[in-house]
Design a protein around this motif. Structure first.
Motif, PDB file in Angstrom:
ATOM      1  N   HIS A  75      -6.681   2.648  -9.445  1.00 48.10           N
ATOM      2  CA  HIS A  75      -7.505   2.029  -9.254  1.00 48.10           C
ATOM      3  C   HIS A  75      -7.501   0.230  -9.274  1.00 48.10           C
ATOM      4  N   PHE A 135      -5.604   7.422  -6.233  1.00 43.33           N
ATOM      5  CA  PHE A 135      -5.899   6.335  -5.656  1.00 43.33           C
ATOM      6  C   PHE A 135      -4.660   5.120  -5.019  1.00 43.33           C
ATOM      7  N   PHE A 188      -7.981   5.154  -0.250  1.00 40.12           N
ATOM      8  CA  PHE A 188      -7.473   4.258  -0.897  1.00 40.12           C
ATOM      9  C   PHE A 188      -7.498   3.222   0.469  1.00 40.12           C
ATOM     10  N   ARG A 276     -17.303   6.114  -7.364  1.00 40.39           N
ATOM     11  CA  ARG A 276     -16.504   6.754  -6.311  1.00 40.39           C
ATOM     12  C   ARG A 276     -16.803   8.040  -6.261  1.00 40.39           C
TER      13      ARG A 276
END
Length: 360
Positions: A75, A135, A188, A276
């Motif tokens: 991330h 991600f 993502f 998240r």
């Protein structure tokens, strides 16, 4: 014995079973057990410091020469937003007062770090057979360093678009993560969880969209689920929640008890724990603040303000503020050592596939 051996041949493993890398819940003991049983043991590294990673990898390499997987988050580091973080703290203030905590206590730093050069140094040093990401993927220079070690690179996709993107970036295989999966969604390219597909719908569409092998994940906990995944075109499965029942899992007694009691409709996607969306068992904080909160700070900053509440409640025997990650098939879990579970799942799946083939 296995009709599709692409993942076994790619990773050098005996069984097409990958133990999911569940950050905070898996350590070297489980990785060794699964790999020694013929599956792919996965060490989650997102919550480990470089020193902790080195220690865990040292133990693993001492105890097994079988292939292993190292998993990392990739991330973007969160941008500081004091106003949003202050609003989040105000939303939690009444809980601080209830538990006798000072709301002005500074929030501890979040423990989840994205893949960086220091982590890549350890990948180069220990040369794992597989490196997986969540991600998306890290920046190109880091990815090329990983590829140069000879490691096979995989990552999670929650949509066909993400699967194609991962293949275009050079992934050797793609994990199709269905909506049923426990823990963090790997999305993502989009942050819209309302359009996420379940495993049954996602896997065959990803299989049709990419040429690399596909690993099915989400709601798979027994031989029926594994056989179904293969019928959909998957070459292997990644199993998470079922391994949380194993004695090697690093989950506390409150989490274990919640898993034992969980029913099919007891989990929900929530962002209140980290910022998240992640699937876990519903508890008080999820019901009262979430499941999705507009106040939750950017991942992983939401974790800090909850940490004192979690610690104080757990001391009193309460899981009101604890993230009990679990997929939708938790009720299918069985309590067995991780190595035994891996072998049992494989044997039961082969038996089921043999019967199905005979019936045909």
């Amino acid at each position: 014995m296995w009709a599709d051996r692409r993942i076994q041949d790619l990773f050098g493993i005996e069984l097409p079973i990958i133990q999911a890398p569940m950050a905070g819940s898996v350590g070297s003991e489980m990785v060794v057990a699964v790999s020694e049983a013929g599956g792919l043991g996965s060490l989650p590294c997102a919550m480990l410091s470089p020193e902790q990673m080195r220690t865990e990898l040292g133990i693993i390499r001492q105890r097994t020469s079988r292939p292993i997987n190292l998993n990392f988050f990739c991330h973007n580091p969160p941008q500081a937003d004091p106003a949003r973080e202050a609003a989040w703290k105000r939303r939690l203030e009444s809980y601080y007062v209830e538990l006798g905590l000072d709301p002005r206590t500074p929030a501890p730093a979040a423990a989840r770090a994205p893949f960086d050069s220091a982590m890549c140094d350890l990948v180069e040093e220990f040369a794992p057979e597989v490196v997986s990401f969540h991600f998306g993927l890290p920046e190109r220079s880091l990815l090329e360093r990983v590829r140069a070690t000879g490691a096979k690179i995989i990552s999670s996709a929650t949509t066909v678009e993400e699967a194609r993107w991962l293949e275009d970036k050079g992934c050797n295989a793609v994990i199709a993560q269905g909506y049923e999966a426990g823990g963090h969604r790997g999305l993502f390219l989009s942050q819209d969880i309302t359009t996420q597909a379940g495993t049954m719908a996602l896997v065959p569409q990803v299989v049709d969209a990419v040429a690399v092998p596909v690993i099915a994940a989400g709601g798979i906990a027994d031989a029926r689920g594994i056989a179904a995944a293969f019928a959909l075109g998957a070459s292997a499965v990644q199993i998470g929640t079922a391994y949380l029942f194993c004695p090697e899992a690093k989950v506390g007694p409150l989490h274990r008890e919640a898993l034992r009691r969980a029913k099919d409709n007891d989990t929900v996607l929530t962002d209140v724990f980290t910022g998240r969306p992640a699937r876990g068992i519903t508890n008080r904080i999820v019901r009262e603040v979430g499941p999705m909160s507009e106040l939750s700070p950017e991942f992983p900053l939401a974790t800090g303000a909850l940490a004192p509440l979690r610690a104080k409640a757990e001391q009193a025997g309460s899981g009101d503020f604890s993230p009990f990650w679990s997929g939708q098939a938790g009720a299918l879990g069985r309590e067995a050592p991780a190595g035994d579970l891996t072998r049992q799942l494989a044997a039961e799946t082969l038996s089921r596939l043999s019967r199905l083939s005979g019936d045909a």
